[in-house]
Motif scaffolding. Structure first.
Motif, PDB file in Angstrom:
ATOM      1  N   MET A  49      41.926 -12.457  33.275  1.00  0.00           N
ATOM      2  CA  MET A  49      41.044 -12.097  32.237  1.00  0.00           C
ATOM      3  C   MET A  49      41.743 -11.445  31.303  1.00  0.00           C
ATOM      4  SD  MET A  49      37.871 -12.241  31.206  1.00  0.00           S
ATOM      5  CE  MET A  49      36.806 -10.973  30.010  1.00  0.00           C
ATOM      6  N   ALA A  50      42.770 -10.334  31.709  1.00  0.00           N
ATOM      7  CA  ALA A  50      43.465  -9.532  30.848  1.00  0.00           C
ATOM      8  C   ALA A  50      44.388 -10.335  30.144  1.00  0.00           C
ATOM      9  CB  ALA A  50      44.080  -8.451  31.783  1.00  0.00           C
ATOM     10  N   LEU A  80      44.544 -10.408  26.000  1.00  0.00           N
ATOM     11  CA  LEU A  80      45.746 -10.015  25.363  1.00  0.00           C
ATOM     12  C   LEU A  80      46.244 -11.134  24.304  1.00  0.00           C
ATOM     13  CD1 LEU A  80      48.415  -8.342  24.775  1.00  0.00           C
ATOM     14  CD2 LEU A  80      49.493  -9.760  26.879  1.00  0.00           C
ATOM     15  N   LEU A  81      46.206 -12.567  24.835  1.00  0.00           N
ATOM     16  CA  LEU A  81      46.556 -13.608  24.049  1.00  0.00           C
ATOM     17  C   LEU A  81      45.629 -13.849  22.717  1.00  0.00           C
ATOM     18  CD1 LEU A  81      47.834 -16.296  26.693  1.00  0.00           C
ATOM     19  CD2 LEU A  81      49.197 -14.702  25.568  1.00  0.00           C
ATOM     20  N   ILE A  82      44.466 -13.835  23.037  1.00  0.00           N
ATOM     21  CA  ILE A  82      43.432 -13.932  21.882  1.00  0.00           C
ATOM     22  C   ILE A  82      43.582 -12.894  20.880  1.00  0.00           C
ATOM     23  CG2 ILE A  82      41.133 -13.688  21.125  1.00  0.00           C
ATOM     24  CD1 ILE A  82      40.235 -15.019  23.860  1.00  0.00           C
ATOM     25  N   MET A 137      51.369  -5.077  21.864  1.00  0.00           N
ATOM     26  CA  MET A 137      50.036  -4.743  22.483  1.00  0.00           C
ATOM     27  C   MET A 137      50.256  -4.727  23.666  1.00  0.00           C
ATOM     28  SD  MET A 137      46.989  -6.576  20.251  1.00  0.00           S
ATOM     29  CE  MET A 137      47.669  -8.215  20.359  1.00  0.00           C
ATOM     30  N   PHE A 138      50.977  -5.772  24.348  1.00  0.00           N
ATOM     31  CA  PHE A 138      51.175  -5.479  25.858  1.00  0.00           C
ATOM     32  C   PHE A 138      51.506  -4.118  26.560  1.00  0.00           C
ATOM     33  CE2 PHE A 138      53.843  -6.359  29.520  1.00  0.00           C
ATOM     34  CZ  PHE A 138      52.789  -6.702  30.522  1.00  0.00           C
ATOM     35  N   VAL A 139      52.776  -3.670  25.775  1.00  0.00           N
ATOM     36  CA  VAL A 139      53.386  -2.529  26.116  1.00  0.00           C
ATOM     37  C   VAL A 139      52.500  -1.418  25.913  1.00  0.00           C
ATOM     38  CG1 VAL A 139      55.340  -0.975  25.476  1.00  0.00           C
ATOM     39  CG2 VAL A 139      55.642  -3.478  25.481  1.00  0.00           C
TER      40      VAL A 139
END
Lengths: 203, 265
Positions: B67-68, B72-74, B100-102
């Protein structure tokens, strides 16, 4: 032995045919050629602002052995159109007080330093850009039509300043000009560019 | 807590229909869009509610991670689509997504491990909403910051090259543009903190209060979330503008605007 100050070894880009050229201290090479022949492109490649093949040497040191900004500090370019990023002219100089003499030589008053960039004429900005470049004390000058927007008197003053700079600093210059008279006045060598190819020019 | 019945929502939906009717009569020509959006919001939220219910029931770390990742990809796609000039190739998508991931995942992890400390730490009731709020806000900051960075580099390309010709390093030449981009990315969050509770009642806190939470508890959560979001947005914008700045120049410190592509619309 007299070694070249600037040496181009098979410098080429997509639109520039391979060029090998040596420039010695105290020399000014005039570069003529029709618009679109690739003159500015050549200067920009020597300044390492665009991708190119071949190698460049300054005092026998390859440009690849120098950080790009150090190379450009030594091989400085004056673009045909000057660009400014601060509000006033003076902010573009690290030592505004120290340039009153060159300003005077080019017929400009020190008051211009407090002026907004947009309030200066194209011709004023062009001369100021030359002073800005010379303040860096580059060893090679790449000049893209440094007098294009100037009247005859101002143009002669600019010629005088560049010639004496090259002489005093034992520098060298490549000077793009459309004016054969000017080429004869300022240059020790004449180059002609046509369709990306540079050749010796017989004026 | 007062539970809502389908009838309650139907009444609210009738109000939307009434608005659509009035808009149609007045010739504003937005009624189709209005109704379609109302349908979308209903379906999308019901779907996410159903997914969250499944996730909460299972509490399986693998499903939560999936889900996470999807979130993130969207968000990464959204960042790229908001750029007037984005980096071409994998960089256009990768830069915002990695930033954004970081920032989001980093901040969420710190919050779950050291501040909220649910048991287990990935408990979806906490992890997913937290990550959602972080992603939504860092997405804004990063896309604003990157958009400003690339568009100002494009607009000031002549000045940048003039600086390079004078022997500026790429970093020095870009630093005012980068500062401006960071400021633009962080300003919305700083403004939101300054206005919170005075000009606006933050949505999360309002939601908690409506759901029956004591106001002071809701406020404490809201302060925590605000801080986390600000930190996430700030670091995310820093990462993105740093990566963007270095991508705008090559190893010979040449300005490489050919690495940008203009949005076609």
């Amino acid at each position: 032995m007299n070694r070249p100050l600037l040496e181009l070894r098979k410098l080429s880009t997509l639109h520039l045919k391979p060029l090998s050229l040596s420039l010695y201290r105290g020399e000014i090479s005039a570069l003529r050629g029709s618009s679109g022949a690739g003159k500015s492109l050549l200067l920009r490649s020597i300044c390492d602002l665009i991708e190119h093949q071949g190698e460049l040497f300054l005092n026998d040191v390859s440009h690849l052995k120098m950080a790009a900004h150090q190379w450009r500090r030594s091989v400085g370019m004056l673009a045909a159109e000057s660009h400014w990023w601060h509000e006033t002219i003076g902010e573009h100089f690290s030592d505004p007080a120290g340039i009153s003499e060159p300003l005077l030589q080019l017929g400009l008053s020190s008051a211009i330093l407090d002026q907004g960039v947009t309030h200066c004429s194209t011709g004023e900005r062009q001369r100021l850009a030359l002073i800005r470049l010379l303040q860096n004390e580059p060893q090679v000058l790449l000049l893209d039509e440094p007098t294009s927007g100037l009247d005859q008197t101002s143009a002669l003053k600019v010629e005088e300043m560049i010639k004496s700079y090259v002489e005093q600093h034992q520098a060298a210059a490549i000077w793009i000009s459309h004016d054969p008279e000017q080429c004869r006045r300022v240059a020790t060598h004449q180059l002609m560019m046509d369709n990306g190819l540079v050749s010796e020019d017989i004026l | 807590m007062i539970l809502l019945t389908p009838l309650d929502l139907t009444i609210a939906a009738l109000l939307v229909l009434l608005l659509a009717l009035v808009s149609w009569r007045s010739g504003a020509a937005v009624e189709r869009k209005l109704l379609w959006s109302a349908v979308r919001t209903t379906l999308q939220l019901l779907l996410i509610g159903w997914i969250l219910k499944l996730l909460f029931d299972q509490s399986n770390p693998l499903w939560i991670a999936l889900m996470a990742t999807i979130m993130l990809l969207i968000a990464g796609r959204e960042v790229m689509s908001r750029q007037q000039r984005s980096f071409s190739g994998i960089w256009g998508y990768g830069m915002g997504t990695v930033a954004m991931f970081v920032s989001s995942f980093g901040v969420a992890l710190i919050a779950l491990q050291f501040i909220i400390r649910p048991e287990p730490w990935y408990m979806p009731q906490y992890a997913i909403p937290l990550l959602g709020m972080l992603l939504g806000n860092t997405m804004n900051g990063i896309s604003l910051g990157l958009d400003r960075l690339t568009s100002s580099a494009w607009e000031q390309r002549h000045q940048l090259e003039a600086k390079l010709m004078l022997g500026f390093t790429a970093r020095d030449a870009m630093s005012p543009l980068r500062r401006d981009a960071i400021r633009v990315g962080m300003i919305p969050m700083i403004n939101a903190m300054a206005a919170a509770g005075v000009v606006s009642l933050p949505g999360m806190m309002t939601g908690q209060i409506l759901a029956g939470a004591p106001p002071m508890e809701a406020v404490k959560y809201q302060i925590l979330i605000m801080f986390l979001i600000t930190v996430g947005t700030g670091f995310g914008t820093l990462v993105a503008t740093t990566a963007g700045t270095s991508r705008l120049f090559d190893d010979r410190e040449r300005l490489r605007l050919d690495r940008l592509k203009k949005k076609v619309n």
